[in-house]
Design an enzyme around this catalytic site. Structure first.
Site, mmCIF file in Angstrom:
data_model
loop_
_atom_site.group_PDB
_atom_site.id
_atom_site.type_symbol
_atom_site.label_atom_id
_atom_site.label_comp_id
_atom_site.label_asym_id
_atom_site.label_seq_id
_atom_site.Cartn_x
_atom_site.Cartn_y
_atom_site.Cartn_z
ATOM 1 N N LYS A 8 -8.630 3.175 0.591
ATOM 2 C CA LYS A 8 -8.595 1.992 1.442
ATOM 3 C C LYS A 8 -9.572 2.111 2.610
ATOM 4 O O LYS A 8 -10.131 1.105 3.068
ATOM 5 C CB LYS A 8 -7.171 1.741 1.940
ATOM 6 C CG LYS A 8 -6.207 1.286 0.848
ATOM 7 C CD LYS A 8 -6.701 0.025 0.152
ATOM 8 C CE LYS A 8 -5.670 -0.553 -0.804
ATOM 9 N NZ LYS A 8 -6.164 -1.785 -1.484
ATOM 10 N N ARG A 36 2.874 -12.525 -17.851
ATOM 11 C CA ARG A 36 3.125 -12.758 -16.429
ATOM 12 C C ARG A 36 2.116 -13.739 -15.847
ATOM 13 O O ARG A 36 2.451 -14.570 -15.001
ATOM 14 C CB ARG A 36 3.103 -11.436 -15.667
ATOM 15 C CG ARG A 36 4.203 -10.473 -16.058
ATOM 16 C CD ARG A 36 4.192 -9.213 -15.230
ATOM 17 N NE ARG A 36 4.526 -9.466 -13.845
ATOM 18 C CZ ARG A 36 4.586 -8.531 -12.901
ATOM 19 N NH1 ARG A 36 4.304 -7.270 -13.212
ATOM 20 N NH2 ARG A 36 4.896 -8.838 -11.664
ATOM 21 N N SER A 84 -7.460 -4.339 1.883
ATOM 22 C CA SER A 84 -7.452 -2.926 2.221
ATOM 23 C C SER A 84 -6.063 -2.579 2.750
ATOM 24 O O SER A 84 -5.059 -3.076 2.229
ATOM 25 C CB SER A 84 -8.559 -2.624 3.237
ATOM 26 O OG SER A 84 -8.655 -1.245 3.477
ATOM 27 N N ILE A 87 1.156 -9.580 -2.569
ATOM 28 C CA ILE A 87 0.159 -10.266 -1.735
ATOM 29 C C ILE A 87 -0.744 -11.149 -2.579
ATOM 30 O O ILE A 87 -1.125 -12.245 -2.157
ATOM 31 C CB ILE A 87 -0.651 -9.231 -0.924
ATOM 32 C CG1 ILE A 87 0.247 -8.568 0.121
ATOM 33 C CG2 ILE A 87 -1.848 -9.880 -0.244
ATOM 34 C CD1 ILE A 87 -0.404 -7.423 0.884
ATOM 35 N N ASP A 104 -7.478 -5.309 -17.491
ATOM 36 C CA ASP A 104 -7.122 -4.063 -16.825
ATOM 37 C C ASP A 104 -8.368 -3.580 -16.093
ATOM 38 O O ASP A 104 -9.341 -3.142 -16.716
ATOM 39 C CB ASP A 104 -6.669 -3.032 -17.863
ATOM 40 C CG ASP A 104 -6.250 -1.706 -17.232
ATOM 41 O OD1 ASP A 104 -6.554 -1.478 -16.049
ATOM 42 O OD2 ASP A 104 -5.618 -0.899 -17.941
ATOM 43 N N TYR A 149 -4.784 7.412 -1.612
ATOM 44 C CA TYR A 149 -4.652 5.958 -1.439
ATOM 45 C C TYR A 149 -5.297 5.529 -0.120
ATOM 46 O O TYR A 149 -6.109 4.594 -0.074
ATOM 47 C CB TYR A 149 -3.179 5.547 -1.465
ATOM 48 C CG TYR A 149 -2.965 4.071 -1.239
ATOM 49 C CD1 TYR A 149 -3.076 3.167 -2.298
ATOM 50 C CD2 TYR A 149 -2.675 3.568 0.032
ATOM 51 C CE1 TYR A 149 -2.897 1.802 -2.086
ATOM 52 C CE2 TYR A 149 -2.495 2.217 0.247
ATOM 53 C CZ TYR A 149 -2.611 1.338 -0.818
ATOM 54 O OH TYR A 149 -2.445 -0.015 -0.601
#
Length: 261
Positions: free
Chosen positions: A155, A40, A140, A16, A62, A151
């Site tokens: 969120k 990357r 979220s 995303i 990080d 998790y």
């Protein structure tokens, strides 16, 4: 001199976050892209510059490390190089349940999903409010509407925090939106070692289209953006359903998933 727009996107090299970078670059935004791996970041930067002819700044960090997180916050607070849009997208999931996993991994996930959002939203919103315009987007999940482990709990915090931030920013010219997608075709689940092979096709979203939908919701002033009709229905039902029933459904689904692994 034209009014330049710059967006800072965390977790910018995949999924995303990468889709946000492509869409915003297409809309003419210069970018500050943030991720852990410089190589990357350089690949994504080269791609965006070549395809969209925008300026791209690389910031390797990080976000689970407080000192590195602060470097990103300092960039957001830089008055000489203003950021007009902040996309807090960085994150990861884990396949193990809370009591079977490593506590250090849980703490790192909480640092990225919650603390980083808190710190960067504070820096970004303060800077934008001073200028009287800007947008904060916190990625979220619909997982935050149901009991789905740590998790989902993280969120849920992101969504509630964003709603509170939006209320505080009301009338300032700065908006805050929580993007709550469902299952999306990215490498997120593979990296988390979560088996989603048996999920029906109707539950899957495409990253590019959900990002476009989110940006339309931001323009419309929406505080909660739930892309996809199927997830609008799921989110609406989840918020009306008794928590005891939600817990039972979530527990049953989790049990079936683990049995298939």
């Amino acid at each position: 001199m034209p009014d330049m727009r710059t967006a800072l996107v965390t977790g910018a090299t995949s999924g995303i976050g990468h889709a946000f970078c492509r869409e915003l670059a297409e809309q003419g935004y210069d970018l500050v892209i943030v991720a852990r791996h410089r190589a990357r970041l350089e690949n994504v930067s080269d791609e965006l510059r070549a395809r969209y002819a925008v300026d791209v700044e690389i910031l390797a960090a990080d976000l689970s490390q407080r000192a590195q997180l602060q470097r990103v916050a300092d960039r957001l607070a830089d008055r000489d190089r203003p950021i007009n849009m902040l996309v807090n997208n960085a994150g990861f999931g884990m396949s193990r349940s809370f009591l079977k996993g490593e506590l250090a991994d849980e703490e790192a996930m909480l640092d990225v999903l919650c603390r980083a959002v808190l710190v960067l939203s504070h820096a970004g919103a303060l800077s934008m409010k001073e200028r009287g315009r800007g947008h904060v987007i916190n990625v979220s999940s619909v997982a935050g509407f149901v009991p789905t482990g740590t998790y989902g709990a993280a969120k849920a915090w992101v969504t509630a925090f964003t709603e509170s931030l939006a209320q505080e920013l009301s009338g300032s010219g700065v908006s805050a939106t929580a993007l709550c997608p469902g299952f999306t075709h990215t490498d997120f689940h593979e990296r988390a070692d979560v088996d989603v092979s048996r999920l029906p096709r109707v539950l899957w979203l495409e990253a590019d289209s959900l990002v476009r939908d989110c940006l339309e919701d931001v323009k419309a002033g929406k505080v909660i953006s739930v892309p996809g009709l199927q997830y609008k229905v799921i989110a609406g039902v989840a918020q009306l359903m008794p928590h005891s029933l939600l817990r039972a459904i979530s527990s049953r689904a989790d049990s079936l998933r683990r049995r298939r692994r």
